[in-house]
Scaffold this motif. Structure first.
Motif, PDB file in Angstrom:
ATOM      1  N   PHE A  25      17.013 -35.796  -4.164  1.00  0.00           N
ATOM      2  CA  PHE A  25      15.957 -36.669  -4.663  1.00  0.00           C
ATOM      3  C   PHE A  25      14.856 -36.885  -3.628  1.00  0.00           C
ATOM      4  CE2 PHE A  25      19.378 -37.535  -7.601  1.00  0.00           C
ATOM      5  CZ  PHE A  25      18.717 -37.620  -8.810  1.00  0.00           C
ATOM      6  N   GLY A  26      15.206 -36.748  -2.358  1.00  0.00           N
ATOM      7  CA  GLY A  26      14.168 -36.794  -1.334  1.00  0.00           C
ATOM      8  C   GLY A  26      13.244 -35.601  -1.450  1.00  0.00           C
ATOM      9  N   LEU A  27      13.823 -34.438  -1.662  1.00  0.00           N
ATOM     10  CA  LEU A  27      13.023 -33.227  -1.833  1.00  0.00           C
ATOM     11  C   LEU A  27      12.144 -33.331  -3.076  1.00  0.00           C
ATOM     12  CD1 LEU A  27      12.676 -30.362  -0.543  1.00  0.00           C
ATOM     13  CD2 LEU A  27      14.371 -29.556  -2.183  1.00  0.00           C
ATOM     14  N   ALA A  28      12.703 -33.858  -4.154  1.00  0.00           N
ATOM     15  CA  ALA A  28      11.942 -33.986  -5.401  1.00  0.00           C
ATOM     16  C   ALA A  28      10.768 -34.949  -5.265  1.00  0.00           C
ATOM     17  CB  ALA A  28      12.863 -34.450  -6.524  1.00  0.00           C
ATOM     18  N   ALA A  29      10.911 -35.959  -4.405  1.00  0.00           N
ATOM     19  CA  ALA A  29       9.846 -36.949  -4.240  1.00  0.00           C
ATOM     20  C   ALA A  29       8.557 -36.324  -3.739  1.00  0.00           C
ATOM     21  CB  ALA A  29      10.303 -38.049  -3.282  1.00  0.00           C
ATOM     22  N   GLY A  30       8.663 -35.207  -3.024  1.00  0.00           N
ATOM     23  CA  GLY A  30       7.470 -34.548  -2.521  1.00  0.00           C
ATOM     24  C   GLY A  30       6.579 -33.982  -3.606  1.00  0.00           C
ATOM     25  N   GLY A  31       7.139 -33.783  -4.801  1.00  0.00           N
ATOM     26  CA  GLY A  31       6.340 -33.245  -5.901  1.00  0.00           C
ATOM     27  C   GLY A  31       5.768 -34.301  -6.814  1.00  0.00           C
ATOM     28  N   SER A  32       5.846 -35.563  -6.434  1.00  0.00           N
ATOM     29  CA  SER A  32       5.396 -36.666  -7.290  1.00  0.00           C
ATOM     30  C   SER A  32       3.915 -36.554  -7.628  1.00  0.00           C
ATOM     31  CB  SER A  32       5.669 -38.001  -6.607  1.00  0.00           C
ATOM     32  OG  SER A  32       7.034 -38.159  -6.314  1.00  0.00           O
ATOM     33  N   ALA A  33       3.617 -36.788  -8.913  1.00  0.00           N
ATOM     34  CA  ALA A  33       2.227 -36.709  -9.372  1.00  0.00           C
ATOM     35  C   ALA A  33       1.568 -38.082  -9.444  1.00  0.00           C
ATOM     36  CB  ALA A  33       2.171 -36.041 -10.747  1.00  0.00           C
ATOM     37  N   ASP A  34       2.355 -39.149  -9.373  1.00  0.00           N
ATOM     38  CA  ASP A  34       1.799 -40.499  -9.413  1.00  0.00           C
ATOM     39  C   ASP A  34       2.729 -41.447  -8.684  1.00  0.00           C
ATOM     40  OD1 ASP A  34       3.911 -41.279 -11.301  1.00  0.00           O
ATOM     41  OD2 ASP A  34       2.754 -40.169 -12.794  1.00  0.00           O
ATOM     42  N   ALA A  70       7.857 -43.700  -6.481  1.00  0.00           N
ATOM     43  CA  ALA A  70       8.686 -44.874  -6.229  1.00  0.00           C
ATOM     44  C   ALA A  70      10.079 -44.708  -6.833  1.00  0.00           C
ATOM     45  CB  ALA A  70       8.017 -46.125  -6.789  1.00  0.00           C
ATOM     46  N   SER A  71      10.156 -44.132  -8.022  1.00  0.00           N
ATOM     47  CA  SER A  71      11.451 -43.941  -8.684  1.00  0.00           C
ATOM     48  C   SER A  71      12.334 -42.979  -7.901  1.00  0.00           C
ATOM     49  CB  SER A  71      11.245 -43.422 -10.112  1.00  0.00           C
ATOM     50  OG  SER A  71      10.484 -44.325 -10.886  1.00  0.00           O
ATOM     51  N   LEU A  72      11.760 -41.859  -7.465  1.00  0.00           N
ATOM     52  CA  LEU A  72      12.528 -40.865  -6.716  1.00  0.00           C
ATOM     53  C   LEU A  72      12.929 -41.383  -5.338  1.00  0.00           C
ATOM     54  CD1 LEU A  72      10.542 -37.641  -7.699  1.00  0.00           C
ATOM     55  CD2 LEU A  72      12.845 -38.282  -8.448  1.00  0.00           C
ATOM     56  N   VAL A  73      12.040 -42.132  -4.711  1.00  0.00           N
ATOM     57  CA  VAL A  73      12.368 -42.729  -3.413  1.00  0.00           C
ATOM     58  C   VAL A  73      13.513 -43.728  -3.561  1.00  0.00           C
ATOM     59  CG1 VAL A  73      11.508 -44.329  -1.656  1.00  0.00           C
ATOM     60  CG2 VAL A  73      10.129 -42.361  -2.307  1.00  0.00           C
ATOM     61  N   ALA A  74      13.521 -44.471  -4.682  1.00  0.00           N
ATOM     62  CA  ALA A  74      14.594 -45.440  -4.922  1.00  0.00           C
ATOM     63  C   ALA A  74      15.939 -44.739  -5.108  1.00  0.00           C
ATOM     64  CB  ALA A  74      14.261 -46.293  -6.142  1.00  0.00           C
TER      65      ALA A  74
END
Length: 530
Positions: free
Chosen positions: A134-143, A148-152
């Motif tokens: 989920f840390g890796l996925a947070a890098g692709g956040s579009a908004d 915030a959801s992925l970081v949580a």
């Protein structure tokens, strides 16, 4: 200790000497621990001490340290990426820290209590995997909402690392080397150092004449929108994403090493707690074999110590008889007045330090930059350069803490009190800075002693809690610091964090926590954990 020596007499004497050292009364008076569990645990302690500190424990020191590493880099990330993320997504900055701390809170509760219910192995491996994915996925956040959801969710994995990993390490290390749990904080310091290096990757251009070297750093500054930009698009602001991708990939690499290259043995103390004496003996023998020695421990020895052996539960029963639904693990930590007092005091210390440190540390790069502006040298270069220097300072602090907890007149409690007091003093001193370099100097002192403080704090709590409830105890103390970690950014939403007020508050709270440490009724130094 070699198994060729006659283990029982000499070992009994060793353990007796360790247990009787010091004038502090024992924490585990009659009625605190189940007598069968206590008797069997003493047998296990002797067996583990007989095996000694070997290859398995040293490898465990490394792979368990990955949890400290993750707990260092991921909570810090919200502060490091704050400026470029706010510029792109346009939100109130402390909300990102709030999301991260909510995830850390859930992780501390779930995994801390969980590892006492279904064992250490699954928790040990899954927490780091969740953090990496989920840390890796947070890098692709579009908004911002996605970020915030992925970081949580990333925090749910990260938050479980320290409660579980400290319990795992202490369950398998001999009493003579329990102090290594304090030095384990070296991994936390290395995490800070790595994240500073990654975010500040220097691009070096060396002139042919070798007359100068130009360093254009940090990485975020090189790939971020200008501070005065009115608009900030994704393509212009990739630096923070590069940083998160790098850390996510690194976390998954560490998980792969932990999962594929190292076999974690289940805690023998957990196993005897659920009636699996035969499996506990098998673990001890496997560990001895890995260390190229032998163990004389037998199921009969456990039976003789604790009475008739309980029948092993079916493998399909994931939840033990002392499950969370009965709250037995929590109740055990408050079973007697002394145990309740000790547990409550530890929770209070963790909560107070969590509030003070999170309020200050979550916005450290921002605070350094804004205070630099008052001195005419504000820039991302200065802020991240200072962050790198502070990260280096933390490394020797771990060894200092490991030395301090073994000093006879200090012990764990004294070392925690001294480190906390000096941490608070240096926080107060930062308000006297009249130059950027002076501010950095005071922060170096703060960083050194705060890392030492946390190193002792991470060790003293697991040593005091009995192994059968250790994950739960670690989870409760971690939950306390996470709860106040959630409160800290809420305070920041309504307070002016560019003033010295948070510094005074943080310093006073940390000094107060150090004084509370002196009131702990149990000094773990020289005593085998139960």
């Amino acid at each position: 200790m070699s198994s060729t020596k006659s283990p029982q007499p000499s070992l009994d004497a060793t353990i007796t000497q360790e247990t009787d050292t010091g004038s502090t009364p024992e924490l585990y008076e009659d009625g605190t621990l189940d007598p069968v569990y206590e008797a069997k645990t003493r047998v296990l302690n002797k067996a583990i001490q007989e095996i000694g500190m070997g290859k398995y424990q040293y490898l465990l020191f490394v792979v368990a340290g990955f949890g400290w590493f993750a707990d260092s880099v991921w909570p810090l990330i919200s502060g490091l990426i704050l400026a470029p993320v706010v510029a792109e997504f346009k939100f109130n900055g402390p909300l990102l820290s709030l999301a991260a701390n909510v995830g850390l809170l859930v992780g501390a509760i779930f995994w801390g209590l969980g590892c006492d219910i279904w064992g250490r192995r699954w928790s040990f491996n899954v927490t780091l995997l969740i953090a990496g994915v989920f840390g890796l996925a947070a890098g692709g956040s579009a908004d911002f909402l996605t970020l915030a959801s992925l970081v949580a969710v990333n925090g749910v994995g990260v938050g479980g690392n320290l409660p579980v990993d400290s319990a795992v390490f202490l369950d398998l290390v001999p009493a003579s080397h329990q102090y290594l749990l304090t030095i384990m904080s070296i991994w936390w310091c290395l995490g800070q150092l790595v994240i500073s290096l990654v975010s500040m990757v220097p691009w070096t251009f060396i002139a042919v004449s070798m007359t100068y070297i130009q360093l254009a750093w940090p990485l975020i500054a090189n790939f971020s929108c200008p501070a005065d930009a009115k608009t900030c698009t994704r393509s212009e602001n990739m630096g923070w994403r590069y940083l998160i991708f790098t850390l996510g990939g690194l976390t998954l690499l560490l998980w792969g090493i932990r999962f594929f290259l190292f076999t974690l043995l289940e805690s023998p103390r957990y196993l005897i707690g659920v009636g699996k004496d035969d499996e506990a003996v098998a673990v001890i023998r496997k560990m001895a074999e890995f260390n190229s020695t032998k163990s004389n421990l037998s199921v009969e020895a456990l039976v003789q110590a604790g009475g008739p052996k309980k029948e092993s539960e079916p493998a399909k029963n994931v939840i033990s008889k002392t499950s969370i639904f009965a709250l037995d693990h929590i109740k055990a930590l408050f079973a007697t007045k002394k145990m309740a007092y000790s547990t409550s005091l530890l929770i209070s210390i963790w909560g107070i330090i969590g509030l003070a440190s999170t309020l200050y540390n979550s916005f450290l790069p921002f605070l350094l930059a804004t205070r630099g502006a008052q001195f005419g040298d504000a820039s991302l270069f200065i802020a991240y350069r200072n962050q790198f220097i502070l990260s280096v300072i933390g490394v020797p602090a771990a060894f200092f803490a490991g030395w301090a907890v073994e000093v006879p007149f200090l012990g764990r409690r004294g070392a925690l009190a001294v480190a906390s007091g000096l941490t608070g003093a240096f926080l107060f001193a930062t308000t006297t800075a009249r130059s950027s370099n002076a501010l950095l100097g005071w922060n170096c002192g703060y960083t050194f002693f705060s890392n030492a403080m946390y190193g002792v704090l991470y060790a003293i709590s697991p040593e005091i809690f009995p192994a059968k409830d250790r994950g739960t105890g670690n989870g409760l103390t971690a939950t306390a610091t996470r709860v106040f970690g959630v409160i800290a950014p809420i305070i920041a939403l309504f307070a002016n964090i560019t003033t010295a007020v948070p510094v005074y508050i943080s310093g006073a709270l940390i000094i107060g926590a150090g004084l509370l440490a002196l009131l702990l009724p149990y000094e773990p130094r020289g005593k085998a954990s139960m």
